[in-house]
Design a protein around this motif. Structure first.
Motif, PDB file in Angstrom:
ATOM      1  N   CYS A 109       0.885  -1.216  -0.087  1.00  0.00           N
ATOM      2  CA  CYS A 109       0.040   0.020  -0.009  1.00  0.00           C
ATOM      3  C   CYS A 109       1.002   1.220   0.080  1.00  0.00           C
ATOM      4  O   CYS A 109       1.865   1.279   0.824  1.00  0.00           O
ATOM      5  N   ARG A 110       0.832   2.230  -0.926  1.00  0.00           N
ATOM      6  CA  ARG A 110       1.504   3.341  -1.232  1.00  0.00           C
ATOM      7  C   ARG A 110       0.698   4.453  -1.184  1.00  0.00           C
ATOM      8  O   ARG A 110      -0.285   4.575  -1.724  1.00  0.00           O
ATOM      9  N   ILE A 111       1.135   5.592  -0.479  1.00  0.00           N
ATOM     10  CA  ILE A 111       0.558   6.951  -0.462  1.00  0.00           C
ATOM     11  C   ILE A 111       1.282   7.731  -1.571  1.00  0.00           C
ATOM     12  O   ILE A 111       2.641   7.990  -1.266  1.00  0.00           O
ATOM     13  N   ASP A 112       0.815   8.333  -2.519  1.00  0.00           N
ATOM     14  CA  ASP A 112       1.685   8.990  -3.458  1.00  0.00           C
ATOM     15  C   ASP A 112       0.496  10.183  -4.083  1.00  0.00           C
ATOM     16  O   ASP A 112      -0.382   9.537  -4.668  1.00  0.00           O
ATOM     17  N   GLU A 113       0.716  11.295  -3.843  1.00  0.00           N
ATOM     18  CA  GLU A 113      -0.165  12.178  -4.504  1.00  0.00           C
ATOM     19  C   GLU A 113      -0.512  12.105  -6.037  1.00  0.00           C
ATOM     20  O   GLU A 113      -1.574  12.541  -6.439  1.00  0.00           O
ATOM     21  N   ARG A 114       0.769  11.620  -6.663  1.00  0.00           N
ATOM     22  CA  ARG A 114       0.511  11.462  -8.332  1.00  0.00           C
ATOM     23  C   ARG A 114      -0.093  10.097  -8.584  1.00  0.00           C
ATOM     24  O   ARG A 114      -0.536   9.937  -9.586  1.00  0.00           O
ATOM     25  N   LEU A 115      -0.535   9.244  -7.701  1.00  0.00           N
ATOM     26  CA  LEU A 115      -1.111   8.039  -7.695  1.00  0.00           C
ATOM     27  C   LEU A 115      -0.471   7.108  -8.599  1.00  0.00           C
ATOM     28  O   LEU A 115       0.937   6.862  -8.463  1.00  0.00           O
ATOM     29  N   LEU A 116      -0.962   6.412  -9.691  1.00  0.00           N
ATOM     30  CA  LEU A 116      -0.316   5.424 -10.685  1.00  0.00           C
ATOM     31  C   LEU A 116       0.496   6.360 -11.679  1.00  0.00           C
ATOM     32  O   LEU A 116      -0.016   7.063 -12.422  1.00  0.00           O
ATOM     33  N   HIS A 117       1.808   6.298 -11.665  1.00  0.00           N
ATOM     34  CA  HIS A 117       2.673   6.813 -12.668  1.00  0.00           C
ATOM     35  C   HIS A 117       3.985   5.809 -13.094  1.00  0.00           C
ATOM     36  O   HIS A 117       4.018   4.729 -12.296  1.00  0.00           O
ATOM     37  N   GLY A 118       4.760   6.524 -13.597  1.00  0.00           N
ATOM     38  CA  GLY A 118       5.948   5.538 -14.118  1.00  0.00           C
ATOM     39  C   GLY A 118       6.834   5.080 -12.997  1.00  0.00           C
ATOM     40  O   GLY A 118       7.377   3.975 -12.987  1.00  0.00           O
ATOM     41  N   GLN A 119       6.811   5.849 -11.835  1.00  0.00           N
ATOM     42  CA  GLN A 119       7.772   5.171 -10.540  1.00  0.00           C
ATOM     43  C   GLN A 119       7.106   4.042  -9.964  1.00  0.00           C
ATOM     44  O   GLN A 119       7.697   2.892  -9.621  1.00  0.00           O
ATOM     45  N   VAL A 120       5.666   4.042  -9.951  1.00  0.00           N
ATOM     46  CA  VAL A 120       4.955   2.836  -9.259  1.00  0.00           C
ATOM     47  C   VAL A 120       5.139   1.775 -10.518  1.00  0.00           C
ATOM     48  O   VAL A 120       5.437   0.548  -9.867  1.00  0.00           O
ATOM     49  N   LYS A 121       4.771   1.881 -11.849  1.00  0.00           N
ATOM     50  CA  LYS A 121       5.098   0.970 -12.696  1.00  0.00           C
ATOM     51  C   LYS A 121       6.606   0.171 -12.726  1.00  0.00           C
ATOM     52  O   LYS A 121       6.823  -1.179 -12.754  1.00  0.00           O
ATOM     53  N   ILE A 122       7.561   1.071 -12.836  1.00  0.00           N
ATOM     54  CA  ILE A 122       8.820   0.383 -13.130  1.00  0.00           C
ATOM     55  C   ILE A 122       9.625   0.136 -11.752  1.00  0.00           C
ATOM     56  O   ILE A 122      10.452  -0.936 -11.793  1.00  0.00           O
ATOM     57  N   THR A 123       9.099   0.677 -10.600  1.00  0.00           N
ATOM     58  CA  THR A 123       9.993   0.460  -9.348  1.00  0.00           C
ATOM     59  C   THR A 123       9.159  -0.418  -8.425  1.00  0.00           C
ATOM     60  O   THR A 123       9.594  -1.853  -8.047  1.00  0.00           O
ATOM     61  N   TRP A 124       7.995   0.058  -7.938  1.00  0.00           N
ATOM     62  CA  TRP A 124       7.247  -0.446  -6.841  1.00  0.00           C
ATOM     63  C   TRP A 124       6.373  -1.759  -7.272  1.00  0.00           C
ATOM     64  O   TRP A 124       6.377  -2.639  -6.577  1.00  0.00           O
ATOM     65  N   MET A 125       5.760  -1.835  -8.541  1.00  0.00           N
ATOM     66  CA  MET A 125       5.139  -3.024  -8.638  1.00  0.00           C
ATOM     67  C   MET A 125       6.160  -4.026  -8.635  1.00  0.00           C
ATOM     68  O   MET A 125       5.801  -5.230  -8.454  1.00  0.00           O
ATOM     69  N   PRO A 126       7.071  -4.037  -9.677  1.00  0.00           N
ATOM     70  CA  PRO A 126       8.101  -5.203  -9.571  1.00  0.00           C
ATOM     71  C   PRO A 126       8.521  -5.610  -8.104  1.00  0.00           C
ATOM     72  O   PRO A 126       8.564  -6.832  -7.843  1.00  0.00           O
ATOM     73  N   ALA A 127       8.973  -4.806  -7.356  1.00  0.00           N
ATOM     74  CA  ALA A 127       9.412  -4.965  -6.218  1.00  0.00           C
ATOM     75  C   ALA A 127       8.563  -5.427  -5.252  1.00  0.00           C
ATOM     76  O   ALA A 127       8.997  -6.322  -4.210  1.00  0.00           O
ATOM     77  N   SER A 128       7.041  -5.258  -5.253  1.00  0.00           N
ATOM     78  CA  SER A 128       6.271  -5.521  -4.378  1.00  0.00           C
ATOM     79  C   SER A 128       5.634  -7.100  -4.840  1.00  0.00           C
ATOM     80  O   SER A 128       5.138  -7.855  -4.051  1.00  0.00           O
TER      81      SER A 128
END
Length: 165
Positions: free
Chosen positions: A8-27
């Motif tokens: 679960c992540r708090i990010d004002e930008r919601l779904l963006h490149g950093q979520v896709k490239i970094t956090w989705m694979p890491a999680s």
């Protein structure tokens, strides 16, 4: 069986490149739920959802729910779904947890500086409403930590807030 929420992540930008490239694979997630009342049901929701789906690039299932709707349906999640929830603020996360969504931890990414907020980390600024929400989250036994990328050491939000007070 409880929903398999892996992040679960708090990010004002919601779904963006950093979520896709970094956090989705890491999680290890295969499903991203953007939980935001405005994006799910607001007047510009179609546009916002289209932009976020484009950011996702079709690499994982992406859904959009209001806080109330996600609380109502989370128990219908399939066991094979490894769910990543992203919210824009801690109040929505507190509402999810209080509504029965089985979130085990909260990663705090970007909460930008606005008037009335105090910067507690490079990318995190909070006000009294945010602190109250983080306290509600902590009262449910869930830890909230600032961590911009998976290789950084997580730091507890309420500790940072105390140091900045």
């Amino acid at each position: 069986m409880a929903a398999n929420i892996v992040w679960c992540r708090i990010d004002e930008r919601l779904l963006h490149g950093q979520v896709k490239i970094t956090w989705m694979p890491a999680s290890g997630a295969n499903t991203c739920i953007v939980c935001n009342d405005e994006v799910a049901e607001g007047p510009t929701s179609e546009f916002a959802q289209a932009a976020m789906r484009a950011s996702a690039g079709g690499e994982f299932k992406t859904s959009f729910y209001s806080v109330d709707k996600l609380c109502a349906i989370i128990d219908k999640a399939k066991p094979e779904q490894k769910i990543f929830i992203v919210c824009s603020n801690p109040t929505d996360v507190a509402r999810l947890i209080e509504g029965g969504v089985p979130i085990k931890q909260v990663n705090v990414g970007n909460m930008h500086f606005h008037d009335g907020k105090t910067q507690i980390a490079k990318t995190v600024s909070v006000d009294s409403r945010d602190i109250s929400a983080f306290e509600r989250i902590a009262a449910k036994g869930v830890v909230s930590t600032v961590q911009n990328t998976p290789d950084q050491d997580p730091v507890e939000v309420l500790e940072l807030a105390k140091q900045s007070a």
